[in-house]
Write a protein that holds these residues in place. Structure first.
Motif, PDB file in Angstrom:
ATOM      1  N   ARG B  71       2.893  -7.241  -5.450  1.00  0.00           N
ATOM      2  CA  ARG B  71       2.040  -8.182  -6.165  1.00  0.00           C
ATOM      3  C   ARG B  71       2.242  -9.610  -5.672  1.00  0.00           C
ATOM      4  NH1 ARG B  71       3.845  -6.453 -11.405  1.00  0.00           N
ATOM      5  NH2 ARG B  71       5.220  -8.256 -11.330  1.00  0.00           N
ATOM      6  N   ASP B  72       3.505 -10.057  -5.682  1.00  0.00           N
ATOM      7  CA  ASP B  72       3.787 -11.449  -5.312  1.00  0.00           C
ATOM      8  C   ASP B  72       3.312 -11.750  -3.897  1.00  0.00           C
ATOM      9  OD1 ASP B  72       5.016 -11.737  -7.736  1.00  0.00           O
ATOM     10  OD2 ASP B  72       7.071 -11.628  -6.972  1.00  0.00           O
ATOM     11  N   PRO B  76      -1.524  -5.543  -0.705  1.00  0.00           N
ATOM     12  CA  PRO B  76      -2.779  -4.802  -0.477  1.00  0.00           C
ATOM     13  C   PRO B  76      -3.795  -5.638   0.304  1.00  0.00           C
ATOM     14  CG  PRO B  76      -2.024  -4.452  -2.720  1.00  0.00           C
ATOM     15  CD  PRO B  76      -1.134  -5.527  -2.126  1.00  0.00           C
ATOM     16  N   LYS B  81      -1.575   0.144   2.220  1.00  0.00           N
ATOM     17  CA  LYS B  81      -2.224   1.222   1.463  1.00  0.00           C
ATOM     18  C   LYS B  81      -1.217   2.340   1.354  1.00  0.00           C
ATOM     19  CE  LYS B  81      -6.853   0.458   3.173  1.00  0.00           C
ATOM     20  NZ  LYS B  81      -7.501   0.683   4.453  1.00  0.00           N
ATOM     21  N   ILE B  82      -1.031   2.857   0.173  1.00  0.00           N
ATOM     22  CA  ILE B  82      -0.082   3.951   0.021  1.00  0.00           C
ATOM     23  C   ILE B  82      -0.838   5.218  -0.343  1.00  0.00           C
ATOM     24  CG2 ILE B  82       1.936   4.769  -1.235  1.00  0.00           C
ATOM     25  CD1 ILE B  82       2.829   1.804  -1.259  1.00  0.00           C
ATOM     26  N   LEU B  83      -0.830   6.147   0.600  1.00  0.00           N
ATOM     27  CA  LEU B  83      -1.607   7.377   0.454  1.00  0.00           C
ATOM     28  C   LEU B  83      -0.751   8.443  -0.226  1.00  0.00           C
ATOM     29  CD1 LEU B  83      -3.049   7.369   4.096  1.00  0.00           C
ATOM     30  CD2 LEU B  83      -4.098   6.431   2.033  1.00  0.00           C
ATOM     31  N   PRO B  84      -1.404   9.320  -0.999  1.00  0.00           N
ATOM     32  CA  PRO B  84      -0.616  10.296  -1.756  1.00  0.00           C
ATOM     33  C   PRO B  84       0.081  11.334  -0.867  1.00  0.00           C
ATOM     34  CG  PRO B  84      -2.982  10.642  -2.075  1.00  0.00           C
ATOM     35  CD  PRO B  84      -2.835   9.393  -1.286  1.00  0.00           C
ATOM     36  N   ASP B 103       1.183  18.099 -10.377  1.00  0.00           N
ATOM     37  CA  ASP B 103       0.676  18.658 -11.628  1.00  0.00           C
ATOM     38  C   ASP B 103       1.689  19.644 -12.226  1.00  0.00           C
ATOM     39  OD1 ASP B 103      -1.996  18.987 -13.278  1.00  0.00           O
ATOM     40  OD2 ASP B 103      -1.091  20.979 -13.076  1.00  0.00           O
ATOM     41  N   LYS B 134      14.720   5.883 -15.798  1.00  0.00           N
ATOM     42  CA  LYS B 134      14.151   4.744 -16.531  1.00  0.00           C
ATOM     43  C   LYS B 134      15.283   3.905 -17.140  1.00  0.00           C
ATOM     44  CE  LYS B 134      11.177   3.777 -20.546  1.00  0.00           C
ATOM     45  NZ  LYS B 134      12.152   3.534 -21.609  1.00  0.00           N
ATOM     46  N   ILE B 230       8.402   6.392 -12.550  1.00  0.00           N
ATOM     47  CA  ILE B 230       8.192   5.635 -13.781  1.00  0.00           C
ATOM     48  C   ILE B 230       7.297   4.429 -13.597  1.00  0.00           C
ATOM     49  CG2 ILE B 230       9.931   6.171 -15.505  1.00  0.00           C
ATOM     50  CD1 ILE B 230      11.984   4.988 -13.959  1.00  0.00           C
ATOM     51  N   ALA B 233       0.786   4.216 -12.855  1.00  0.00           N
ATOM     52  CA  ALA B 233      -0.307   4.084 -11.908  1.00  0.00           C
ATOM     53  C   ALA B 233       0.082   3.196 -10.728  1.00  0.00           C
ATOM     54  CB  ALA B 233      -1.538   3.509 -12.601  1.00  0.00           C
ATOM     55  N   PHE B 234       1.019   2.291 -10.948  1.00  0.00           N
ATOM     56  CA  PHE B 234       1.403   1.374  -9.879  1.00  0.00           C
ATOM     57  C   PHE B 234       2.242   2.065  -8.815  1.00  0.00           C
ATOM     58  CE2 PHE B 234       2.479  -2.278  -7.578  1.00  0.00           C
ATOM     59  CZ  PHE B 234       1.613  -3.267  -7.990  1.00  0.00           C
ATOM     60  N   ARG B 235       2.752   3.203  -9.176  1.00  0.00           N
ATOM     61  CA  ARG B 235       3.641   4.005  -8.346  1.00  0.00           C
ATOM     62  C   ARG B 235       3.443   3.779  -6.850  1.00  0.00           C
ATOM     63  NH1 ARG B 235       2.528   9.239  -6.461  1.00  0.00           N
ATOM     64  NH2 ARG B 235       0.527   8.784  -7.364  1.00  0.00           N
ATOM     65  N   ALA B 236       4.526   3.409  -6.199  1.00  0.00           N
ATOM     66  CA  ALA B 236       4.446   3.131  -4.770  1.00  0.00           C
ATOM     67  C   ALA B 236       5.081   4.260  -3.982  1.00  0.00           C
ATOM     68  CB  ALA B 236       5.128   1.807  -4.465  1.00  0.00           C
TER      69      ALA B 236
END
Lengths: 401, 527
Positions: B71-72, B76, B81-84, B103, B134, B230, B233-236
């Motif tokens: 972010r800082d 991006p 880009k971090i692909l699954p 899943d 966590k 943890i 959605a931001f998961r890198a």
């Protein structure tokens, strides 16, 4: 035989239904199409942004408009300058009622001097016929007769070059060409609903399956991925593209004036050609709005992740937001007073940002304005800090190249 | 200020050096980042070793890159880009496989096929581990306080830590205490019975260490695996577009945009000391650069035993750095392929080809592989963690062709008789024939291969000992003990000389926390 009660299947149903693990069917204009193929949207989404995604868009309403006055009819109905439109060009456009409020939006493609193809989200035959009184033009609906596929993503051109009769390297953004895929005549337009490099392929519904098969075979080496409309929904928000019935209401469907939207309010200034010749439906109202300014605007909202983190940290959690687009209205506030609402919000994997399309009242729609948007944190309504930004959120260099 | 005068000099343009430089530039400092090699990235580089085939040469996945850094530094916008990387599959000796997906239902069903009891245990296990992760995660973004110090800063730090420990439930504390002392084998045996499942899970506890799954302390490393989960959605966690070189390219672009200067082919010979403070660096090419502050983002040995004359450090500190364990234990084999490897258990092209493929049939298999390394040999049947980057990012290889990244353990740095070309070839051959047992077409498909031993990691990426974490993640080398007691706060005994790399807290992986925390400490001291 299908009972008339059943929703319609698209010409690609035989293929798409077999490829979907989720069997997550969604309704689209009386048809069923797949929301997703896989259990997580990630792979389909990244096919749009980094590979090649194949999307069945056959339920789009499609019309052929032909005759000596075809251009005149579309010039009168839409906000674009159709009289000056070259053959092979495609325009994105909205169309309005006489109060300058949007009825629908879609594309118009000039196939020939006297022949156009128009797409829309809502049935438009009646509106076109009403406006064609006295004109020498024939309007035919071809929705069921014509199948359509959208091939989107940075690898889409390489895939098409492998299976089209001619390479498409010279096909410019929003242009159209006639070619063939495995001897099946198709028209290919460089258009889409993702804001990425992409093409839409239009063909006779009878010959839909072999085209699908050709594309899938040619795309194997490029990781071509069947993609549902849920991943496309995330991409279109990133691209700042709005959707009828989600981000705005057709003027004819609105119960009250407050539900109506003008193309200027929706940010389509660039597609409202007030300098064009002659009358078009909604012209006077739009001219007035242009002069006086719009009461509200559709803008982008970027939710500040740090702020979201703080709200969640209060309950001992990391931020939890759905990894898909959410079509639900969320209040947007300025110093405790509501100044608008977000109509679609989504996590953007490519930007790593939580973003939303928002209707914002004057003067709060200026880019850079700090506002807050409602988020529900552990069943409690909270306000997350957000910033107004211009649309689109995401525009890769290769989109128009 | 003249051309060679800076506020801060950073040694090493790996991800930590680039991140530290970017943060300092962001604070308005005039920064230069010096890189020995012609390219930036350190051990996070992508190189086209064979024309058209791009190898993510050393590190190959992104797991814990901190969201605040993304972010800082607006990564991006600069191309990150971090692909699954959605699955892990373990080929089994009987021709079947064991898979796991993101899943839960799918994974439970798959494990149930092999071991019904384990299927439910796996679900519970991942919840327990994620909760422990966590609980421990906030510690990662903390400057470790020194428990022996009475300074206000350290006391406040300890207080913060104490407060934090108090916020955990008793159960959580016990669980964490057990986790940091147990072996991964003991932990996994408490939960599971199915060998390929235990083998595969235990593998993430030994990566980068010179330990076997039965060695105490390996359970803690398993936790790291769950930290990524943890971030929601931001998961890198995943495969970076263009390989891990894509990550460092984005950080470098961001650093440059903020105003940092990056010089490649600029190997540092020595840190210049004036009046008892670090005052600049002398380069191998004879140039001298001057600055108020110097930060090393190289490994601890280079940073403290090579760049700075030992007379500037207390003997005790030098001794501690000498004793810091940096034994490399893993190698890489990068392969260019003319076709997809056909695993006997996965005919054709499967979605599982887009995930990790793990040669880890049992805990014993990995422990045996460790036994050989203990006595100075590379494993004859090694643990291999494979991914096929070209299945995730089609720009990694020509259309229809592929590249495969094989992380191999164990390959000891101190191999009997030392590494030479013949041993490297033999190591590569061992890896290929191990894979061949599960994917018979592999040999036929090879267009070219690059075999990397710990010695090569040291030679190319410049990491002493070739340890991928710049120093093993051992209990006595973590937190306030990393890299040396009393010097875990990114400062060093030489005023003006800072240390911000994987050898500092919180350790390795493409995480970037050390670089960022070190930059903050530099700014705190700025006068």
């Amino acid at each position: 035989m299908l009972s008339t009660l059943e929703l319609k299947r698209t010409p690609f149903h035989e293929r798409t239904s077999r490829l979907s693990v989720t069997q997550n069917w969604r309704r689209w204009a009386g048809h069923i199409v797949l929301g997703s193929y896989e259990l997580s949207l990630e792979h389909e989404y990244w096919a749009i942004r980094d590979g090649a995604a194949l999307i069945d868009v056959s339920p789009l309403m499609k019309y052929m408009i032909e005759g000596p006055d075809a251009a005149r009819l579309l010039h009168k109905v839409t906000t674009r300058d159709i009289l000056k439109m070259p053959v092979g060009q495609v325009y994105y456009t909205g169309w309005c009622d006489d109060e300058g409020k949007l009825l629908d939006d879609g594309t118009v493609a000039r196939m020939d001097e006297q022949r156009f193809r128009m797409t829309s989200a809502e049935p438009s035959l009646r509106w076109l016929a009403m406006n064609a009184v006295g004109l020498d033009v024939k309007v035919t609906e071809v929705t069921d007769r014509m199948a359509a596929l959208s091939l989107q993503g940075p690898k889409s051109r390489a895939v098409l070059n492998r299976c089209c009769a001619e390479p498409l390297d010279k096909l410019k953004y929003f242009r159209l060409t006639n070619t063939s895929i495995g001897n099946i005549p198709v028209s290919v337009s460089r258009t889409g609903y993702t804001g990425d490099l992409g093409f839409e392929i239009w063909m006779d519904a009878e010959q839909a399956l072999p085209v699908w098969d050709r594309l899938m075979a040619a795309g194997g080496d490029y990781g071509i991925t069947p993609c549902g409309i849920l991943a496309m929904d995330m991409a279109r928000v990133e691209a700042g593209l709005f959707m009828l019935d989600v981000d705005y209401t057709a003027a004819t469907h609105a119960w009250i004036d407050g539900q109506k939207s003008s193309p200027l309010e929706m940010g389509l200034d660039w597609a409202v050609n007030l300098d064009k010749k002659g009358y078009f439906v909604g012209r006077r109202a739009l001219e007035r709005e242009k002069r006086e300014g719009s009461a509200w605007k559709l803008m982008g909202l970027e939710i500040a992740w740090e702020g979201l983190e703080r709200l969640y940290a209060d309950v001992g959690l990391p931020p939890q937001i759905p990894a898909m687009a959410v079509r639900g209205s969320l209040p947007v506030m300025h110093e405790g007073k509501q100044v608008g609402y977000a109509s679609t919000s989504t996590w953007s994997p490519v930007l790593k940002k939580y973003i939303a399309l928002a209707h914002l009242q004057r003067p709060h729609y200026e880019p850079g304005t700090s506002l807050t948007m409602e988020v529900t944190v552990e069943h409690h309504r909270r306000q997350a800090p957000a910033k107004v930004v211009k649309l689109p959120f995401y525009e890769p260099a290769w989109k128009k190249k | 200020m003249s051309a060679n005068h800076y506020d801060a000099i950073i040694i090493g343009a790996g991800h930590n050096g680039l991140i530290a430089g970017a943060y300092l530039a962001r604070a308005g400092k005039k920064v230069v980042i010096l890189e020995r090699r012609p390219i930036v990235g350190g051990a996070a580089v992508t190189e086209e070793i064979f024309p058209g085939y791009r190898f993510t040469e050393f590190s190959y996945v992104v797991s814990l890159l901190r969201p605040e850094i993304i972010r800082d530094l607006e990564l991006p916008r600069h191309g990150l880009k971090i692909l699954p990387l959605p699955s892990t599959v373990t080929p089994m000796d009987n021709g079947d496989y064991l898979a796991s997906w993101s899943d839960h239902d799918q994974t439970r069903r798959e494990i149930y096929r092999h071991a019904p009891r384990d299927a439910e245990a796996a679900d519970e296990y991942s919840r327990v581990m994620a909760r422990a992760a966590k609980a421990i995660k906030p510690v990662l973004s903390l400057v470790p306080p020194d428990p022996s110090s009475m300074s206000v800063r350290d006391m406040l730090g300890l207080l913060k830590l104490g407060k934090y420990a108090k916020s955990l439930s008793e159960k959580e504390l016990y669980r964490i205490a057990k986790l940091v002392t147990q072996s991964s084998a003991d932990l996994l045996n408490e939960w599971f019975e199915f060998d390929p499942l235990k083998g595969t899970k235990s593998a993430s506890g030994i990566i980068g260490t010179f330990l076997g799954p039965h060695s105490p302390g390996t359970a803690y490393v398993l936790l790291h695996h769950y930290m990524g989960e943890i971030d929601g959605a931001f998961r890198a966690w995943g495969f970076a577009k263009n390989g891990t070189g894509g990550v460092t390219a984005a950080i470098a672009a961001s650093a440059r945009a903020i105003g940092a200067e990056i010089r490649t082919n600029a190997a540092v010979k020595q840190v210049i000391v004036k009046g008892g403070r670090a005052a600049g660096v002398a380069l191998e090419n004879g140039d001298e650069l001057h600055a108020k502050v110097v930060m090393s983002a190289a490994d601890p040995k280079r940073s403290f035993l090579q760049f700075v004359e030992s007379k500037h450090f207390p003997d005790e500190f030098t001794q501690q750095i000498k004793n810091f364990r940096v034994r490399g234990s893993s190698g890489k084999v990068n392969i260019a392929l003319s076709e997809l490897p056909q695993f006997t258990c996965l005919p054709g092209e499967s979605p599982l080809h887009r995930g990790a493929i793990s040669i880890s049939p049992s805990i014993d298999y990995i422990e045996r592989a460790y036994d050989e390394a203990k006595y100075g040999q590379f494993s004859k049947q090694p643990y291999i963690d494979m991914i096929i980057p070209s299945m995730i990012d089609r720009d990694m290889a020509p259309p229809g062709h592929h590249v495969m990244s094989c992380f191999v353990q164990y390959a000891p740095y101190d191999i009997d008789g030392g590494w030479d070309d013949a041993k490297r070839d033999a190591f590569g051959e061992t890896v290929i024939s191990t894979i061949e047992r599960y994917a018979p077409n592999i040999r036929r498909a090879i267009v070219g291969k690059q075999v990397i031993t710990p010695k090569d990691i040291e030679r190319i990426a410049g990491i002493t000992g070739g340890n991928i974490f710049h120093g093993e993640l051992l209990l006595h080398q973590l937190f306030f003990l990393r890299p040396a007691p009393q010097w875990a706060d990114f400062r060093t005994p030489l005023p003006g000389y800072y240390f911000g790399a994987s050898g500092a807290h919180p350790g390795g992986g493409v995480m970037g926390a050390a670089g960022k925390l070190a930059a903050h400490e530099v700014l705190k001291d700025w006068r």
